[in-house]
Design a protein around this motif. Structure first.
Motif, short mmCIF file in Angstrom:
data_model
loop_
_atom_site.label_atom_id
_atom_site.label_comp_id
_atom_site.label_asym_id
_atom_site.label_seq_id
_atom_site.Cartn_x
_atom_site.Cartn_y
_atom_site.Cartn_z
N TYR A 1 9.62 10.15 -17.07
CA TYR A 1 9.04 9.19 -16.13
C TYR A 1 10.09 8.78 -15.10
O TYR A 1 9.81 8.75 -13.91
N HIS A 2 11.29 8.48 -15.58
CA HIS A 2 12.37 8.05 -14.69
C HIS A 2 12.73 9.11 -13.66
O HIS A 2 12.96 8.79 -12.49
N GLU A 3 12.79 10.36 -14.09
CA GLU A 3 13.13 11.44 -13.16
C GLU A 3 12.14 11.49 -11.99
O GLU A 3 12.55 11.61 -10.84
N LEU A 4 10.86 11.37 -12.30
CA LEU A 4 9.85 11.40 -11.24
C LEU A 4 9.84 10.10 -10.43
O LEU A 4 9.67 10.13 -9.21
N MET A 5 10.05 8.98 -11.10
CA MET A 5 10.13 7.70 -10.40
C MET A 5 11.25 7.75 -9.36
O MET A 5 11.06 7.33 -8.21
N SER A 6 12.40 8.27 -9.73
CA SER A 6 13.53 8.37 -8.80
C SER A 6 13.19 9.24 -7.60
O SER A 6 13.55 8.91 -6.47
N LYS A 7 12.52 10.34 -7.85
CA LYS A 7 12.19 11.28 -6.78
C LYS A 7 11.11 10.74 -5.84
O LYS A 7 10.95 11.26 -4.74
N THR A 8 10.38 9.74 -6.25
CA THR A 8 9.33 9.19 -5.41
C THR A 8 9.70 7.83 -4.82
O THR A 8 9.39 7.55 -3.67
N TYR A 9 10.38 7.00 -5.60
CA TYR A 9 10.69 5.64 -5.14
C TYR A 9 11.78 5.63 -4.07
O TYR A 9 11.63 4.95 -3.04
N HIS A 10 12.86 6.33 -4.29
CA HIS A 10 13.98 6.27 -3.33
C HIS A 10 13.60 6.80 -1.94
O HIS A 10 13.95 6.16 -0.94
N PRO A 11 12.84 7.88 -1.82
CA PRO A 11 12.37 8.26 -0.48
C PRO A 11 11.45 7.19 0.13
O PRO A 11 11.50 6.95 1.34
N ALA A 12 10.64 6.54 -0.70
CA ALA A 12 9.74 5.50 -0.19
C ALA A 12 10.53 4.32 0.38
O ALA A 12 10.09 3.70 1.34
N GLU A 13 11.69 4.04 -0.20
CA GLU A 13 12.55 2.98 0.33
C GLU A 13 12.95 3.28 1.77
O GLU A 13 13.16 2.38 2.56
N GLU A 14 13.04 4.57 2.07
CA GLU A 14 13.43 5.02 3.41
C GLU A 14 12.21 5.23 4.32
O GLU A 14 12.34 5.73 5.42
N GLY A 15 11.03 4.92 3.79
CA GLY A 15 9.82 5.07 4.59
C GLY A 15 9.11 6.41 4.41
O GLY A 15 8.10 6.66 5.05
N ASN A 16 9.61 7.26 3.52
CA ASN A 16 9.02 8.57 3.27
C ASN A 16 8.10 8.47 2.05
O ASN A 16 8.58 8.49 0.91
N LEU A 17 6.80 8.39 2.27
CA LEU A 17 5.85 8.26 1.17
C LEU A 17 5.28 9.61 0.72
O LEU A 17 4.47 9.66 -0.21
N GLU A 18 5.71 10.67 1.34
CA GLU A 18 5.21 12.00 0.97
C GLU A 18 5.44 12.32 -0.51
O GLU A 18 4.53 12.80 -1.19
N PRO A 19 6.64 12.05 -1.08
CA PRO A 19 6.85 12.35 -2.50
C PRO A 19 5.88 11.61 -3.44
O PRO A 19 5.37 12.20 -4.39
N ILE A 20 5.61 10.33 -3.18
CA ILE A 20 4.68 9.62 -4.05
C ILE A 20 3.25 10.10 -3.82
O ILE A 20 2.46 10.21 -4.75
N ARG A 21 2.93 10.43 -2.58
CA ARG A 21 1.58 10.96 -2.32
C ARG A 21 1.37 12.28 -3.05
O ARG A 21 0.27 12.55 -3.54
N ALA B 1 -2.98 1.92 2.99
CA ALA B 1 -1.93 1.75 3.99
C ALA B 1 -0.55 1.92 3.35
O ALA B 1 -0.36 1.59 2.17
N ASP B 2 0.37 2.43 4.16
CA ASP B 2 1.73 2.67 3.66
C ASP B 2 2.34 1.43 3.03
O ASP B 2 2.98 1.52 1.98
N ASP B 3 2.17 0.27 3.65
CA ASP B 3 2.79 -0.94 3.13
C ASP B 3 2.20 -1.33 1.77
O ASP B 3 2.92 -1.83 0.90
N GLU B 4 0.93 -1.07 1.54
CA GLU B 4 0.31 -1.36 0.24
C GLU B 4 0.91 -0.47 -0.84
O GLU B 4 1.24 -0.94 -1.94
N ILE B 5 1.04 0.81 -0.54
CA ILE B 5 1.62 1.75 -1.50
C ILE B 5 3.07 1.39 -1.77
O ILE B 5 3.51 1.37 -2.93
N THR B 6 3.81 1.08 -0.72
CA THR B 6 5.22 0.75 -0.86
C THR B 6 5.41 -0.49 -1.73
O THR B 6 6.28 -0.51 -2.61
N LYS B 7 4.60 -1.52 -1.52
CA LYS B 7 4.70 -2.75 -2.32
C LYS B 7 4.37 -2.47 -3.79
O LYS B 7 5.06 -2.94 -4.69
N ALA B 8 3.32 -1.72 -4.03
CA ALA B 8 2.92 -1.41 -5.40
C ALA B 8 3.98 -0.56 -6.10
O ALA B 8 4.28 -0.77 -7.27
N LEU B 9 4.56 0.38 -5.37
CA LEU B 9 5.60 1.24 -5.93
C LEU B 9 6.87 0.43 -6.23
O LEU B 9 7.51 0.64 -7.26
#
Length: 131
Positions: free
Chosen positions: A34-54, A104-112
């Protein structure tokens, strides 16, 4: 010289905490996955890149579903950790639902971000008591 000793002590403290957290993740394979995938999705989202979580929200949900009390190391099993694990699973579902409905991106980012914080709560709860 005092500054060097202080910096060394500071670095040693953080190194020990990192080793502790890593050990916990290594002892619970499902949380490690879980952590491996969380890292690969959360850290890009911090930079505004939501493609990995999508692209990976369903896989993150599957990894959350694999987390269970039965797979949790016995020494971590207590009501508070179990309750937080259930919260993590629900929040992972929320993130996946938001991604699926193209929220919306901001909703996904907040939830993530909330999900990421909950993950770290679990890791913190599983750390040995500091004496």
């Amino acid at each position: 010289m005092k500054i060097i000793k202080s910096l060394f002590a500071f670095a040693a403290f953080f190194a020990l905490n990192s080793v502790s957290a890593q050990t916990i993740i290594d002892r619970w394979p499902q949380i490690k996955a879980y952590h491996e995938l969380m890292s690969k999705t959360y850290h890009p989202a911090e930079e505004g890149n939501l493609e990995p979580i999508r692209n990976n929200s369903e896989l993150l949900l599957k990894r959350a579903e694999a987390l269970s009390v039965e797979t949790m190391p016995k020494e971590f099993r207590n009501p508070k950790t179990i309750e937080t694990l259930l919260t993590l699973k629900k929040q992972t579902q929320v993130v996946n639902d938001l991604v699926r409905k193209k929220a919306a991106d901001d909703e996904i980012t907040k939830a993530l971000a909330l999900l990421h914080d909950t993950f770290h709560k679990i890791v913190g709860m599983c750390q040995p008591e500091k004496k």
